[in-house]
Design a protein around this motif. Sequence first.
Motif, PDB file in Angstrom:
ATOM      1  N   SER A  64      -0.512 110.083-103.330  1.00 56.44           N
ATOM      2  CA  SER A  64      -1.787 109.377-103.237  1.00 56.44           C
ATOM      3  C   SER A  64      -1.612 108.002-102.607  1.00 56.44           C
ATOM      4  O   SER A  64      -0.729 107.249-103.001  1.00 56.44           O
ATOM      5  CB  SER A  64      -2.389 109.168-104.632  1.00 56.44           C
ATOM      6  N   VAL A 101      -3.040 104.526-102.584  1.00 59.98           N
ATOM      7  CA  VAL A 101      -3.924 103.812-103.499  1.00 59.98           C
ATOM      8  C   VAL A 101      -4.083 102.362-103.080  1.00 59.98           C
ATOM      9  O   VAL A 101      -3.231 101.783-102.402  1.00 59.98           O
ATOM     10  CB  VAL A 101      -3.434 103.893-104.972  1.00 59.98           C
ATOM     11  N   SER A 145      -5.628  99.909-105.444  1.00 59.83           N
ATOM     12  CA  SER A 145      -5.945  99.012-106.558  1.00 59.83           C
ATOM     13  C   SER A 145      -5.092  99.304-107.789  1.00 59.83           C
ATOM     14  O   SER A 145      -4.569 100.408-107.963  1.00 59.83           O
ATOM     15  CB  SER A 145      -7.419  99.169-106.954  1.00 59.83           C
ATOM     16  N   GLU A 184      -6.230  99.606-110.746  1.00 56.92           N
ATOM     17  CA  GLU A 184      -6.925 100.598-111.572  1.00 56.92           C
ATOM     18  C   GLU A 184      -6.433 102.008-111.248  1.00 56.92           C
ATOM     19  O   GLU A 184      -6.170 102.813-112.138  1.00 56.92           O
ATOM     20  CB  GLU A 184      -8.447 100.532-111.344  1.00 56.92           C
ATOM     21  N   GLU A 185      -6.310 102.300-109.947  1.00 56.03           N
ATOM     22  CA  GLU A 185      -5.862 103.633-109.553  1.00 56.03           C
ATOM     23  C   GLU A 185      -4.428 103.874-110.010  1.00 56.03           C
ATOM     24  O   GLU A 185      -4.073 104.971-110.437  1.00 56.03           O
ATOM     25  CB  GLU A 185      -5.943 103.795-108.036  1.00 56.03           C
TER      26      GLU A 185
END
Lengths: 331, 331
Positions: free
Chosen positions: A167, A169, A171, A173-174
């Motif tokens: 992935s 990403v 941020s 948060e991710e």
Amino acid sequence: MSDDLNILILSCGTRNKIVQYFKKELDGRGLVIATDCSDLAPALYEADDYYIVPRMEEEGYLDAILSICKQNNIKAILSLIDPELSFLAEHQQVFLDIGSVPIISDSDVVEMCFDKYKMFEFLTRNDFKTINSYIDKEQFYSDVEAGVIKYPVFVKPVRGSASINISKVTSKEEIELLFSRFDNLMIQEFMDGTEYGADVYTDMISKEPVAIFIKEKIKMRAGETDKSVSVKDNQLFELIKNFVKNSGFKGIIDIDIFKVNGEYYISEVNPRFGGGYPHAYESGVNVPEMIINNINGNPNDDAIGHYEDGVCMMKFNEIKILKSVENAFSK
Amino acid sequence: MSDDLNILILSCGTRNKIVQYFKKELDGRGLVIATDCSDLAPALYEADDYYIVPRMEEEGYLDAILSICKQNNIKAILSLIDPELSFLAEHQQVFLDIGSVPIISDSDVVEMCFDKYKMFEFLTRNDFKTINSYIDKEQFYSDVEAGVIKYPVFVKPVRGSASINISKVTSKEEIELLFSRFDNLMIQEFMDGTEYGADVYTDMISKEPVAIFIKEKIKMRAGETDKSVSVKDNQLFELIKNFVKNSGFKGIIDIDIFKVNGEYYISEVNPRFGGGYPHAYESGVNVPEMIINNINGNPNDDAIGHYEDGVCMMKFNEIKILKSVENAFSK
């Protein structure tokens, strides 16, 4: 037939070109025997003879392969799939004992290739530039604050066989979400540059790197290089020679490299024939011949850079037809 | 050379086998000319002659192709990529006016293939079984409650060229999220069954389907059939004949079909040579010859089912090498 230079290719799958090249280079001096756990592996039908074998995880696999080696007086054995490289490296001695040389690096080196973080640590420790990587997300966050690294980054499993997709990403948060859902993840810098692949042969007798072929990847498709162009660069040849000698690789390996702002970064190593090797072969970098020389007792001379640059490789689909396969596969 | 049966293959890309087959079937009776917007399209180098052309979206594309047709006395013209099928269908008449026959269905039929919901409506209206599809999510929710359909389902863009990936979803929440983020989505039933592909040729003169080759897909890779096995089934032959005659397809098409609980469901149509066509050709279903017959003024006899079943096809990578390409591509 005791002098025959017979070669065994395990888990040949769809790597028809590799089988073809060995047959061509042996040119009657020995046989190419292939195995696969499926009779729908098209490369089987390129070989002089083939065996359908159990899956590697199944009991009796080692005995099955040893018995094929003995029956066919196999001089060299290689595998074309990752899980089997560990198997070959671990059992090197039993194969050597019956006169079959596994064309593989030692176990610790092979394992390092399958653990992206171990590879990162090795490269960093030995002063090779590589892709900035973290398994400690708090360390990553503090490096973000310090301006050492910035988003986007990749989150991927430390070990190659990905159970989740890689992935990209942007941020914290991710990252928190992914780390809460999956174990053994690492965070890796996003490299915005040119990607290269290097096919490298380290002589099994002299232990010296004797062939290096570098290609720039022009187009990828489903994780594989679809089009590439050959490149010659003495700086990169030297870097690769250093790296290979430092890390102790043997036989044929495939290295992924990034170039960003004129600097080379070593990314990953596959300690086997890479999917793009046909480009090297068709450009004159003849690793099957070098392997045959080695099992015939002869070391190879340094042939690094013996190819032309600017040669393009483009893949396309060829097919193999297999008639009358009633009950040959399960649905 | 006015009698030469010259054939133009547009956007040949990596479809080397198609070019090879036409060359083989023409056997000197005409030339195969290929085009692509990139000189790294390996199929170019299989053709008797080739042209690097502008991208299809660029101004002057139609004129460039028309001029190639006139210069080379082209009798038949076909394309191997989806966006260009609409282009060929729309401009059928200008090509016919200069004596080049586009091997393509009419525009409305081609457009239906690229709109999954239009295709669904057509199939349903004509009593062909197909995959249950919704563009109205409220209708879908009420059908879920009524027990007509159940999760998981696929959410995908109505039009083929996907800007988002196809998602397998299991809840109303996920559907709401996807519909809030993307336009023109549809919900499609998940088919838990066997997948088939059919290569179908409808004669350009008699307008009758004259060749059908059916293969069961055994293994997929990156959205393409990697391994398949030929199948003969009179029920499916009849269904396909009915479907093709009802919908008005012409020339070569490729149909995706599911079999669930003994019933066949038509899924999608590509109105061109499918990626798996080499399986049909190598099994004796010779569509290039049928096309050549047609442009030579001769209709083809019905040859539906003229092949053996149980024949397996396995793909593998072949490569094309192109030397001295300095400045031939942009980085």
